[in-house]
Design a protein around this motif. Structure first.
Motif, PDB file in Angstrom:
ATOM      1  N   LEU A 299       0.816  -1.624  -0.116  1.00  0.00           N
ATOM      2  CA  LEU A 299      -0.100   0.005  -0.084  1.00  0.00           C
ATOM      3  C   LEU A 299       0.794   1.603  -0.029  1.00  0.00           C
ATOM      4  N   ALA A 300       2.513   0.866   0.531  1.00  0.00           N
ATOM      5  CA  ALA A 300       2.922   1.867   0.971  1.00  0.00           C
ATOM      6  C   ALA A 300       3.286   2.864  -0.774  1.00  0.00           C
ATOM      7  N   ALA A 301       3.610   1.362  -1.280  1.00  0.00           N
ATOM      8  CA  ALA A 301       4.691   1.898  -2.800  1.00  0.00           C
ATOM      9  C   ALA A 301       3.162   2.321  -3.445  1.00  0.00           C
ATOM     10  N   LEU A 302       1.680   1.886  -3.746  1.00  0.00           N
ATOM     11  CA  LEU A 302       1.438   2.261  -4.630  1.00  0.00           C
ATOM     12  C   LEU A 302       1.441   4.280  -4.347  1.00  0.00           C
ATOM     13  N   HIS A 303       0.934   4.304  -3.026  1.00  0.00           N
ATOM     14  CA  HIS A 303       0.956   5.945  -2.324  1.00  0.00           C
ATOM     15  C   HIS A 303       2.247   6.789  -3.051  1.00  0.00           C
ATOM     16  N   ASN A 304       3.554   5.833  -3.167  1.00  0.00           N
ATOM     17  CA  ASN A 304       4.067   6.609  -3.169  1.00  0.00           C
ATOM     18  C   ASN A 304       4.511   6.340  -4.891  1.00  0.00           C
ATOM     19  N   ASN A 305       3.829   5.530  -5.886  1.00  0.00           N
ATOM     20  CA  ASN A 305       4.084   6.038  -7.138  1.00  0.00           C
ATOM     21  C   ASN A 305       2.977   6.428  -7.438  1.00  0.00           C
ATOM     22  N   LEU A 306       1.206   6.589  -6.818  1.00  0.00           N
ATOM     23  CA  LEU A 306       1.038   8.111  -6.997  1.00  0.00           C
ATOM     24  C   LEU A 306       1.842   9.556  -7.166  1.00  0.00           C
ATOM     25  N   SER A 307       2.161   9.711  -6.376  1.00  0.00           N
ATOM     26  CA  SER A 307       3.281  10.525  -5.832  1.00  0.00           C
ATOM     27  C   SER A 307       3.913  10.958  -7.089  1.00  0.00           C
ATOM     28  N   MET A 308       4.263  10.024  -7.130  1.00  0.00           N
ATOM     29  CA  MET A 308       5.483   9.806  -8.528  1.00  0.00           C
ATOM     30  C   MET A 308       4.492  10.436  -9.585  1.00  0.00           C
ATOM     31  N   LEU A 309       3.260  10.297 -10.195  1.00  0.00           N
ATOM     32  CA  LEU A 309       2.748  10.782 -11.064  1.00  0.00           C
ATOM     33  C   LEU A 309       2.246  12.093 -10.760  1.00  0.00           C
ATOM     34  N   TYR A 310       1.835  11.845  -9.272  1.00  0.00           N
ATOM     35  CA  TYR A 310       0.974  13.913  -9.721  1.00  0.00           C
ATOM     36  C   TYR A 310       2.012  14.800  -9.080  1.00  0.00           C
ATOM     37  N   SER A 311       3.611  14.666  -8.540  1.00  0.00           N
ATOM     38  CA  SER A 311       5.003  15.333  -9.352  1.00  0.00           C
ATOM     39  C   SER A 311       5.214  15.654 -10.981  1.00  0.00           C
ATOM     40  N   GLU A 312       5.058  15.242 -11.177  1.00  0.00           N
ATOM     41  CA  GLU A 312       5.613  14.296 -12.570  1.00  0.00           C
ATOM     42  C   GLU A 312       4.173  15.178 -13.813  1.00  0.00           C
ATOM     43  N   THR A 313       2.867  15.512 -13.066  1.00  0.00           N
ATOM     44  CA  THR A 313       1.950  16.355 -13.218  1.00  0.00           C
ATOM     45  C   THR A 313       2.065  17.940 -12.604  1.00  0.00           C
ATOM     46  N   ASN A 314       2.589  18.171 -12.726  1.00  0.00           N
ATOM     47  CA  ASN A 314       3.035  19.400 -11.286  1.00  0.00           C
ATOM     48  C   ASN A 314       1.140  19.815 -10.062  1.00  0.00           C
ATOM     49  N   ARG A 315       1.254  18.334  -9.938  1.00  0.00           N
ATOM     50  CA  ARG A 315       0.046  18.701  -8.364  1.00  0.00           C
ATOM     51  C   ARG A 315       1.054  18.101  -7.117  1.00  0.00           C
ATOM     52  N   PRO A 316       2.216  19.388  -6.942  1.00  0.00           N
ATOM     53  CA  PRO A 316       3.069  18.237  -5.839  1.00  0.00           C
ATOM     54  C   PRO A 316       2.636  18.314  -4.663  1.00  0.00           C
ATOM     55  N   ASP A 317       1.168  19.106  -4.114  1.00  0.00           N
ATOM     56  CA  ASP A 317       0.168  18.972  -2.815  1.00  0.00           C
ATOM     57  C   ASP A 317      -0.230  17.465  -2.641  1.00  0.00           C
ATOM     58  N   LYS A 318      -0.549  17.328  -3.902  1.00  0.00           N
ATOM     59  CA  LYS A 318      -1.336  15.733  -4.050  1.00  0.00           C
ATOM     60  C   LYS A 318       0.051  14.910  -3.754  1.00  0.00           C
ATOM     61  N   ALA A 319       1.242  15.252  -4.315  1.00  0.00           N
ATOM     62  CA  ALA A 319       2.452  14.088  -4.146  1.00  0.00           C
ATOM     63  C   ALA A 319       2.954  14.138  -3.056  1.00  0.00           C
ATOM     64  N   GLU A 320       2.392  15.354  -2.405  1.00  0.00           N
ATOM     65  CA  GLU A 320       3.333  15.417  -0.577  1.00  0.00           C
ATOM     66  C   GLU A 320       2.123  14.756   0.117  1.00  0.00           C
ATOM     67  N   LEU A 321       1.398  15.140  -0.011  1.00  0.00           N
ATOM     68  CA  LEU A 321      -0.233  13.893   0.837  1.00  0.00           C
ATOM     69  C   LEU A 321       0.554  12.511   0.701  1.00  0.00           C
ATOM     70  N   GLU A 322       0.257  12.118  -0.268  1.00  0.00           N
ATOM     71  CA  GLU A 322       1.235  10.455  -0.604  1.00  0.00           C
ATOM     72  C   GLU A 322       1.557  10.303  -0.134  1.00  0.00           C
ATOM     73  N   LEU A 323       2.585  10.432  -0.166  1.00  0.00           N
ATOM     74  CA  LEU A 323       4.505  10.024   0.800  1.00  0.00           C
ATOM     75  C   LEU A 323       4.079  10.185   2.248  1.00  0.00           C
ATOM     76  N   ARG A 324       3.363  11.347   3.034  1.00  0.00           N
ATOM     77  CA  ARG A 324       3.324  11.578   4.103  1.00  0.00           C
ATOM     78  C   ARG A 324       3.114   9.945   4.554  1.00  0.00           C
ATOM     79  N   GLU A 325       1.668   9.480   3.130  1.00  0.00           N
ATOM     80  CA  GLU A 325       0.426   8.277   3.930  1.00  0.00           C
ATOM     81  C   GLU A 325       1.696   6.767   3.777  1.00  0.00           C
ATOM     82  N   ALA A 326       3.012   7.235   3.097  1.00  0.00           N
ATOM     83  CA  ALA A 326       3.251   5.935   2.420  1.00  0.00           C
ATOM     84  C   ALA A 326       4.103   5.760   3.374  1.00  0.00           C
ATOM     85  N   LEU A 327       4.927   7.150   3.852  1.00  0.00           N
ATOM     86  CA  LEU A 327       6.021   7.160   4.905  1.00  0.00           C
ATOM     87  C   LEU A 327       5.576   7.131   6.806  1.00  0.00           C
TER      88      LEU A 327
END
Length: 787
Positions: free
Chosen positions: A179-207
């Motif tokens: 599940l953490a890996a999935l949140h991590n992967n979603l964060s990559m997509l959000y980062s690469e599509t310039n949605r850093p706020d969503k990327a940060e939320l996904e990464l904090r959940e992964a952590l």
């Protein structure tokens, strides 16, 4: 591959490294590839006979342990595919395909990965995994999505990730590292599509998940990787102090656990170097990049994207240090990991970036606005951003805060996005699309229970949202943060305190650190950019046509089931065992039900329902492919030449129409709607076909252009060319060209059918290919068989 592509490819794989064949297993070392292979075998109810899955995985691990993956892994994986297929071991083959996707992705072999992704999805469907919630299906979805993301196919990747989320909610424990890996992967997509706020939320959940599942978080490589990923995403949000803390924490974990020998140590070094570069600590940045480069060279060699990008980052850091008069020796550790930057630090511009900030934004382009009636030849609006981007900004700045303030108990239950009818839902809108039914809008989707409780009032509050916005020179949308003051829908300039939404189309900045999540933009947008001048849009809303009002409205508040019923006639997708219902649904109808973007879906119910319509049963897909083959043969290969010989131009023209329609549909069906979507209605058919043909993953990529040539020549072929700019040469040259193209398309289709093992025949008259295709239809339902 250009620098941007290299950067994103490196960012997509680096922190977990190419030796972890898929991101799911990489982020869950305790689970490992063993559990994936065993689960696949369990789900398929098949025990491998002559193919030993565990032996295959052990051999692959040994290749990576020897650091010989660059030369040995590819042939090893290719042979394993052959062995598993020859053994009839579908579970083993799916495991091999999952491992191959990860390896090809790490090597930047996206074009070859096209076939692997396609095979994996088709195999999972054949095994019956797509209708369940097995771990094997979740793993396959995640790996396919990550491969799509690495190839910049972001829409398809996001759809697959959301489908994986839905599966994982049912198949994995809340603390499962996958599940953490999935949140991590979603964060990559959000980062690469310039949605850093969503990327940060996904990464904090992964952590959070990884720390909760760790025996010793202070000496856990996965925890360290999560800190590095989070640091680099925070860097893109200009949260420099937090970024430094997380980057330093990542290094501390490696040193506490004495894990510096790990190949993944390079990612932590490079991440900390990136933060140092942003802090203008160029000596520490150079040292960090040098250490990272040494680890990469030892573990992966020089002939990789990882080495090349880190070497380029090192070069830029060395240049910056030289310009600053800083001398860097070749020894030592990358700076003081415990030191924090001074408060108020600002991100510097990347050395290779060029103009940014206020200078870049000081001359905004003028947005002119004109008005006119619906259907006018000229564009009546001059909104310079797409409808989907406008919708996302409207939701983020206006809709989401309204719901949080007025409906806090429902905020975690309401889905939002823009899906359905309208050119902007397909992403094909332009200035000419803005003469009707255009403006800031989105949909809110509720369960029946929630709609009964708040639906009517929520609709009133949605209609009251301010629609006034501005767009700056970088294409960022700013809505005025106060209630609507009039009913005219005028767009005055943005007020103070408005939120700025970054443009997802902005290219990332070169010279950033290599990491597993974000495409860090070192100085790509300093605080000056947030203060950039905006150009107000002040014009009436486009007129709303009758077909987009009342029960046919395209935005506002909906029950989930009612929304899909208004498009398809069904509250939920037909059952996988009801092929007659699927065959009654037109592809254009399914396209309208599955297009657009979902901005938020806390419960996952809307996405699950939407994905149900995208998951066409494979038997139905094969039945439709057979029907399209029949029409291509009948209209294009048989009736078209006969009509032309008779001199019946009208019949020939209609034959061309049927041929083009059937061929275009077949291209989408061959590429699998679950992956690429469905062919939309005629207006956007070729826009979608061009987009698909330009994709790195496209099958039959040349057919779209060939069909356009046939259409261009049809006037001359059917009516002799008089008055059609064909130079008075008559019909003969055009007829020959069209017939040649039709036969070439048939040849290409047969090659593709053979590659997919749907036929063993080389016959190019496509009617005779139908029995071979229909032999692969598993169901005995007669509605699926045409012969």
């Amino acid at each position: 591959m250009d620098e941007e592509a290299l950067l994103k490819q490196f960012a997509a794989q680096f922190a977990h490294g190419p030796d972890d064949a898929d991101d799911t297993d990489a982020a869950a070392a305790a689970q490992g590839a063993d559990s994936t292979a065993n689960q696949v075998a369990d789900d398929a109810d098949q025990s491998p006979a002559t193919f030993d899955t565990q032996q295959f995985l052990n051999g692959l691990d040994a290749i990576f342990d020897r650091h010989t993956a660059a030369t040995e892994a590819g042939p090893y994986l290719e042979q394993a595919m052959v062995d598993a297929e020859n053994a009839g071991d579908e579970a083993g083959l799916l495991t091999v395909l999952n491992e191959t996707m990860g390896f090809y992705r790490s090597q930047g072999r996206h074009k070859e990965n096209q076939w692997i992704v396609q095979r994996a999805l088709e195999l999972a469907a054949r095994m019956g995994l797509t209708t369940g919630t097995s771990e094997a299906w979740a793993t396959t979805l995640i790996n396919c999505a990550t491969s799509m993301r690495a190839a910049k196919q972001y829409d398809q990747a996001e759809d697959l990730y959301h489908q994986a989320q839905s599966v994982c909610r049912h198949s994995l424990a809340p603390t499962d590292r996958r599940l953490a890996a999935l949140h991590n992967n979603l964060s990559m997509l959000y980062s690469e599509t310039n949605r850093p706020d969503k990327a940060e939320l996904e990464l904090r959940e992964a952590l959070r998940i990884i720390e909760a599942s760790s025996v010793n978080p202070d000496a856990d490589i996965d925890v360290s990787s999560s800190h590095t990923n989070l640091a680099l995403t925070l860097l893109t949000e200009h949260k420099l102090e937090d970024a430094h803390w997380h980057a330093a924490k990542a290094l501390e974990i490696y040193r506490t656990g004495h894990l510096e020998h790990s190949a993944h140590y390079a990612s932590a070094l490079a991440g900390f170097a990136q933060v140092c570069f942003a802090e203008r600590r160029y000596a520490d940045a150079v040292t960090g990049y040098r250490h990272a480069l040494a680890v990469i060279e030892e573990c992966y060699g020089k002939d990789t994207d990882y080495w090349r990008i880190t070497a380029d980052n090192l070069r830029q850091a060395e240049e910056a240090a030289a310009q600053a008069g800083v001398t860097v020796d070749n020894a030592g550790v990358a700076g003081d990991a415990g030191a924090l930057p001074q408060s108020g630090s600002r991100l510097p511009n990347s050395p290779a970036q060029g103009k940014t900030g206020a200078n870049a934004a000081s001359s905004p382009s003028t947005v002119s606005v004109s008005t006119g009636s619906a259907g006018a030849a000229e564009a009546v609006s001059a909104c310079p951003v797409s409808g989907l981007k406008l919708a996302r900004a409207f939701w983020t700045q206006m809709g989401k805060p309204m719901i949080a303030a007025k409906y806090p108990q429902y905020a975690g239950r309401i889905a939002a996005g823009l899906v359905g009818h309208g050119s902007e839902c397909y992403g094909f809108d332009d200035a000419y699309s803005q003469d009707h039914d255009f403006g800031p809008r989105f949909c809110l989707w509720l369960t029946d229970e929630d709609y009964a409780a708040i639906g009517e009032q929520l609709e009133v509050d949605y209609e009251a949202l301010p629609r006034k916005f501005s767009v700056d020179a970088q294409g960022r949308v700013t809505f005025e943060a106060h209630a609507r003051s009039d009913a005219s829908g005028a767009f005055p300039s943005a007020g103070a305190g408005s939120t700025v939404i970054p443009d997802a189309a902005n290219a990332p900045t070169p010279g950033t650190a290599t990491h597993d999540t974000a495409t860090a933009e070192s100085g790509a947008a300093s605080s000056d950019v947030a203060e950039a001048m905006t150009t107000p849009i002040d014009a009436p809303l486009s007129p709303v046509t009758p077909r987009a009002q009342g029960a046919n409205r395209r935005d506002g508040v909906f029950r989930i089931g009612d929304f899909f019923e208004s498009i398809t006639g069904y509250h939920t997708a037909p059952a996988q065992t009801a092929p007659h219902e699927w065959l009654m649904l037109q592809e254009s109808t399914l396209a309208a039900a599955t297009n657009g973007e979902v901005f938020a879906d806390p419960t996952g119910l809307f996405s699950k329902t939407r994905q149900g319509f995208k998951n066409m049963p494979d038997d139905v897909r094969l039945a439709l492919i057979s029907k399209r083959l029949g029409m291509i043969a009948q209209a294009g290969q048989y009736n078209l030449p006969r009509s032309l010989k008779r001199g019946d131009g009208a019949a020939a023209w209609l034959s061309i129409h049927e041929f083009v329609q059937a061929t275009a549909s077949l291209v989408f069906l061959v590429n699998v709607p679950m992956v690429v979507g469905y062919m939309p209605y005629y207006k956007w058919q070729f826009a979608a076909l061009r987009k698909l043909s330009g994709s790195m993953f496209a099958l039959l990529p040349n057919v779209g252009e060939q069909l356009e040539t046939v259409m261009r020549l049809s006037s001359a072929a059917c009516y002799g060319g008089a008055g059609f700019g064909e130079g008075g040469k008559g019909a003969a040259p055009a007829i020959k060209k069209i017939n040649d193209i039709v036969e070439q398309i048939a040849v290409d289709i047969v090659k593709e059918l053979k590659r997919e093992h749907l036929t063993t025949s080389g016959e190019t008259f496509l009617e005779w290919q139908r029995p071979y295709v229909e032999d692969h239809i598993a169901s005995d339902d007669p509605v699926l068989k045409s012969l």
